[in-house]
Design a protein around this motif. Structure first.
Motif, PDB file in Angstrom:
ATOM      1  N   TYR A 209      50.603  25.291  28.363  1.00  0.00           N
ATOM      2  CA  TYR A 209      49.155  26.142  27.225  1.00  0.00           C
ATOM      3  C   TYR A 209      47.993  26.074  27.532  1.00  0.00           C
ATOM      4  O   TYR A 209      47.792  24.675  28.593  1.00  0.00           O
ATOM      5  N   ALA A 210      47.487  26.936  28.207  1.00  0.00           N
ATOM      6  CA  ALA A 210      45.650  26.885  28.378  1.00  0.00           C
ATOM      7  C   ALA A 210      44.835  27.064  27.088  1.00  0.00           C
ATOM      8  O   ALA A 210      45.272  27.781  26.171  1.00  0.00           O
ATOM      9  N   ALA A 211      43.542  26.476  27.151  1.00  0.00           N
ATOM     10  CA  ALA A 211      42.625  26.159  26.333  1.00  0.00           C
ATOM     11  C   ALA A 211      41.376  26.623  27.054  1.00  0.00           C
ATOM     12  O   ALA A 211      41.063  26.502  27.606  1.00  0.00           O
ATOM     13  N   GLU A 212      40.821  27.915  25.950  1.00  0.00           N
ATOM     14  CA  GLU A 212      39.925  28.013  26.086  1.00  0.00           C
ATOM     15  C   GLU A 212      38.243  28.316  25.166  1.00  0.00           C
ATOM     16  O   GLU A 212      38.525  28.944  23.994  1.00  0.00           O
ATOM     17  N   PRO A 213      37.004  28.524  25.512  1.00  0.00           N
ATOM     18  CA  PRO A 213      36.103  28.888  24.623  1.00  0.00           C
ATOM     19  C   PRO A 213      36.097  30.912  24.248  1.00  0.00           C
ATOM     20  O   PRO A 213      36.708  31.556  25.094  1.00  0.00           O
ATOM     21  N   LEU A 214      36.260  30.371  22.303  1.00  0.00           N
ATOM     22  CA  LEU A 214      36.453  31.987  22.156  1.00  0.00           C
ATOM     23  C   LEU A 214      35.194  33.113  22.613  1.00  0.00           C
ATOM     24  O   LEU A 214      35.290  34.376  23.174  1.00  0.00           O
ATOM     25  N   ALA A 233      29.148  36.862  32.592  1.00  0.00           N
ATOM     26  CA  ALA A 233      28.290  35.896  31.939  1.00  0.00           C
ATOM     27  C   ALA A 233      27.832  35.340  30.923  1.00  0.00           C
ATOM     28  O   ALA A 233      27.477  35.581  30.082  1.00  0.00           O
ATOM     29  N   PRO A 234      29.760  34.792  30.855  1.00  0.00           N
ATOM     30  CA  PRO A 234      29.550  34.467  29.379  1.00  0.00           C
ATOM     31  C   PRO A 234      28.560  33.382  28.889  1.00  0.00           C
ATOM     32  O   PRO A 234      28.265  32.695  29.594  1.00  0.00           O
ATOM     33  N   ASN A 235      28.616  32.902  27.231  1.00  0.00           N
ATOM     34  CA  ASN A 235      27.894  32.073  26.911  1.00  0.00           C
ATOM     35  C   ASN A 235      28.449  30.880  26.045  1.00  0.00           C
ATOM     36  O   ASN A 235      28.532  30.823  25.186  1.00  0.00           O
ATOM     37  N   THR A 236      29.000  29.523  27.425  1.00  0.00           N
ATOM     38  CA  THR A 236      28.998  28.560  25.889  1.00  0.00           C
ATOM     39  C   THR A 236      28.787  27.526  26.245  1.00  0.00           C
ATOM     40  O   THR A 236      28.234  26.980  27.776  1.00  0.00           O
ATOM     41  N   CYS A 263      39.034  28.383  21.483  1.00  0.00           N
ATOM     42  CA  CYS A 263      38.381  27.931  20.386  1.00  0.00           C
ATOM     43  C   CYS A 263      36.488  28.073  19.970  1.00  0.00           C
ATOM     44  O   CYS A 263      36.452  28.443  20.859  1.00  0.00           O
ATOM     45  N   SER A 264      35.652  27.727  19.053  1.00  0.00           N
ATOM     46  CA  SER A 264      34.270  27.981  18.641  1.00  0.00           C
ATOM     47  C   SER A 264      33.729  26.864  19.155  1.00  0.00           C
ATOM     48  O   SER A 264      33.980  26.124  19.640  1.00  0.00           O
ATOM     49  N   GLU A 265      32.970  27.386  19.550  1.00  0.00           N
ATOM     50  CA  GLU A 265      31.582  26.520  20.027  1.00  0.00           C
ATOM     51  C   GLU A 265      30.941  25.462  19.079  1.00  0.00           C
ATOM     52  O   GLU A 265      31.530  23.880  19.422  1.00  0.00           O
ATOM     53  N   GLU A 266      31.166  25.411  18.112  1.00  0.00           N
ATOM     54  CA  GLU A 266      30.982  24.387  16.928  1.00  0.00           C
ATOM     55  C   GLU A 266      32.755  23.351  16.616  1.00  0.00           C
ATOM     56  O   GLU A 266      32.817  22.242  16.696  1.00  0.00           O
ATOM     57  N   GLU A 267      34.175  23.895  17.327  1.00  0.00           N
ATOM     58  CA  GLU A 267      34.952  23.475  17.100  1.00  0.00           C
ATOM     59  C   GLU A 267      35.003  22.663  18.646  1.00  0.00           C
ATOM     60  O   GLU A 267      35.104  21.500  18.213  1.00  0.00           O
ATOM     61  N   ILE A 268      33.940  23.097  19.834  1.00  0.00           N
ATOM     62  CA  ILE A 268      33.871  22.079  20.799  1.00  0.00           C
ATOM     63  C   ILE A 268      33.406  20.805  20.628  1.00  0.00           C
ATOM     64  O   ILE A 268      34.280  19.939  20.694  1.00  0.00           O
ATOM     65  N   VAL A 269      32.138  21.444  20.357  1.00  0.00           N
ATOM     66  CA  VAL A 269      31.002  20.841  20.169  1.00  0.00           C
ATOM     67  C   VAL A 269      32.126  19.231  18.581  1.00  0.00           C
ATOM     68  O   VAL A 269      31.835  18.169  19.097  1.00  0.00           O
ATOM     69  N   ALA A 270      31.972  19.730  17.771  1.00  0.00           N
ATOM     70  CA  ALA A 270      33.302  18.612  17.214  1.00  0.00           C
ATOM     71  C   ALA A 270      34.296  17.601  17.842  1.00  0.00           C
ATOM     72  O   ALA A 270      34.754  16.141  17.798  1.00  0.00           O
ATOM     73  N   ALA A 271      35.206  18.433  18.809  1.00  0.00           N
ATOM     74  CA  ALA A 271      36.567  17.101  19.317  1.00  0.00           C
ATOM     75  C   ALA A 271      35.840  16.857  20.337  1.00  0.00           C
ATOM     76  O   ALA A 271      36.405  15.770  20.191  1.00  0.00           O
ATOM     77  N   LYS A 319      20.857  15.828  27.329  1.00  0.00           N
ATOM     78  CA  LYS A 319      21.092  17.156  26.013  1.00  0.00           C
ATOM     79  C   LYS A 319      22.569  17.271  25.698  1.00  0.00           C
ATOM     80  O   LYS A 319      23.438  17.675  25.797  1.00  0.00           O
ATOM     81  N   LEU A 320      22.755  16.118  24.616  1.00  0.00           N
ATOM     82  CA  LEU A 320      23.813  16.383  24.604  1.00  0.00           C
ATOM     83  C   LEU A 320      24.125  17.551  23.192  1.00  0.00           C
ATOM     84  O   LEU A 320      23.336  17.301  22.597  1.00  0.00           O
ATOM     85  N   PRO A 321      25.685  18.307  22.930  1.00  0.00           N
ATOM     86  CA  PRO A 321      25.401  19.460  22.571  1.00  0.00           C
ATOM     87  C   PRO A 321      25.080  19.314  20.704  1.00  0.00           C
ATOM     88  O   PRO A 321      25.245  20.073  20.146  1.00  0.00           O
ATOM     89  N   TRP A 322      25.551  17.987  20.028  1.00  0.00           N
ATOM     90  CA  TRP A 322      24.837  17.413  18.739  1.00  0.00           C
ATOM     91  C   TRP A 322      24.333  17.081  18.722  1.00  0.00           C
ATOM     92  O   TRP A 322      23.567  16.973  17.668  1.00  0.00           O
ATOM     93  N   MET A 323      22.913  17.169  19.926  1.00  0.00           N
ATOM     94  CA  MET A 323      21.058  16.827  19.352  1.00  0.00           C
ATOM     95  C   MET A 323      20.522  17.920  19.035  1.00  0.00           C
ATOM     96  O   MET A 323      21.073  19.223  18.898  1.00  0.00           O
TER      97      MET A 323
END
Length: 325
Positions: A209-214, A233-236, A263-271, A319-323
């Motif tokens: 299986y492969a996993a990718e940002p939405l 030029a995707p933004n993730t 998965c969404s950006e929010e789900e990536i950061v949460a994981a 610059k951690l994504p949850w800051m």
């Protein structure tokens, strides 16, 4: 290598993987496989994390880079190597070239994480900056190669690189028995292609299986459509997964991958945050995509023994994504 010229595609064999593993062993770690009771409970699966975040240069890409660099003839090595990369391949190729003592130039988007730029420079690499798009990096890179004549080590669409990345799955199968599935992040597809190469020869019943940002789901859309669909030029937040598939990686993805999840950006950061807190290891957003997709698809993985490839651990701690959220 320009896809426009349509050269004959060289598909690496499993013999190439065995040769690569022997060649690169002095320069890489055999990374550990970790488990987490908490994450097993949350997913209902037995998860086995292949920790390439603990690899040399904190990224799996050292495997492919070392295979390419140390496979060069002495004559070719003197001229040096070059590549374009958003980060981990750039610093990995710089690491490998530094170990062989040869020149290396990397084209990086000016938006690449500073931590990755610093690592490239620390390993002796020369950076040429470009705009954060596939078209810009390829255009700037063409000028670099024209001027230097350096050997182009593509970040993923290179048989030497794929054979090197395939050694990760080879080690995983040696470390963990009776896996039902393996999941890894997908951007350009180098790691997934290497995983396909190894599993199709050694453990063909294991699902891939492969996993990718939405926000950068071109591989998933390509998989559904049956042909490559490339975003420029995707933004993730998963900066390592912004590049599109190419002909060689598409060969493996289209032939061997069972499914691609997003998965969404929010789900990536949460994981990412979950793994940091639960397992006490540093993983980058691109690695967290695989964990997020498992959490999103419990029905697929429940009751299964699943290898999870944690691809890297290069993050900017300032610059951690949850800051500031």
């Amino acid at each position: 290598m320009s896809s426009a010229t349509k050269p004959t595609m060289i598909i690496p064999s499993y013999e190439d993987v065995l040769v690569a593993h022997e060649r690169i062993q002095p320069y890489i770690h055999k990374t550990p496989v970790l488990t987490s009771t908490r994450l097993n409970e949350m997913t209902g699966a037995e998860l086995f994390f292949k920790c390439e975040n603990l690899q040399k240069a904190a990224a799996f890409k050292v495997r492919g880079a070392c295979n390419a660099v140390f496979g060069l003839t002495d004559e070719a090595a003197k001229i040096g190597v070059a590549t374009h990369s958003s980060g981990n391949h750039a610093l990995s190729l710089s690491y490998a070239a530094g170990r062989r003592g040869i020149p290396v130039t990397v084209v990086m988007p000016h938006t690449a994480p500073q931590a990755k730029k610093d690592a490239v420079i620390g390993y002796g690499g020369k950076i040429v900056e470009c705009e954060p798009s596939t078209s810009s990096r390829e255009a700037v890179f063409a000028d670099v190669v024209a001027q230097s004549g350096a050997d182009f080590v593509h970040p993923y669409n290179d048989p030497r690189v794929i054979a090197g990345q395939a050694t990760c799955a080879k080690e995983l199968l040696e470390q963990v028995n009776n896996l039902d599935a393996v999941i890894a992040p997908i951007g350009g597809g180098g790691m997934i292609s290497g995983t396909c190469l190894t599993l199709s020869h050694v453990a063909p019943d294991v699902k891939i299986y492969a996993a990718e940002p939405l926000n950068a789901d071109d591989a998933a859309r390509s998989f559904r459509a049956g042909h490559i669909i490339a975003d420029d030029a995707p933004n993730t937040v998963a900066d390592g997964l912004k590049v599109p598939l190419k002909d060689l990686t598409w060969h493996f993805v289209s032939k061997y991958v069972t499914d691609i999840f997003t998965c969404s950006e929010e789900e990536i950061v949460a994981a990412m945050k979950l793994v940091w807190k639960t397992m006490k290891i540093i993983i980058e957003p691109s690695s967290a995509v695989a964990v997020a997709c498992i959490l999103n698809n419990p029905e697929v993985f429940k009751g299964k023994r699943v290898g999870v490839i944690i691809t890297g651990g290069n993050v900017d701690l300032d610059k951690l994504p949850w800051m500031n959220k």
